[in-house]
Write a protein that holds these residues in place. Structure first.
Motif: not given
Length: 99
Positions: A22-24, A42-43, A50-55, A84-85
């Motif tokens: 999922s890329i925005v 960002s991905e 776990a909470d999502p991670e933004t790369v 974030d949750k």
């Protein structure tokens, strides 16, 4: 599809790739093969535990043959949800059987 992509140039989009990513980002451009150029990309990496991670990816090119879904982003709607949750199972890869 190309006429729709023209409407989304310089706007926020969300892309789900065939391998489940999922890329925005902001769509900076595209070509006749629907290859996309996203800036400030960002991905979002989701997990059930776990909470999502933004790369952060920065300027990013996605090949047209790797795009499963592309959509515009509704920032007002996203602001009403605490992303974030959000927890979710990762999206499985798309398998294409040509035979």
């Amino acid at each position: 599809m190309a006429s729709t992509l023209a409407e989304w140039t310089n706007k926020q989009v969300c892309v789900i790739t065939c391998d489940g990513r999922s890329i925005v980002g902001i769509m900076a451009g595209y070509d006749q093969l629907q290859n996309l150029i996203l800036k400030d990309a960002s991905e979002r990496v989701y997990s059930p535990d776990a909470d999502p991670e933004t790369v952060p990816l920065g300027l990013y090119v996605i090949r047209g043959d790797n795009i499963a879904i592309i959509s515009d982003r509704d920032e007002e709607r996203e602001a009403s949800v605490n992303l974030d949750k959000v927890r979710a199972e990762p999206i499985e890869s798309v398998v294409q059987n040509i035979g």
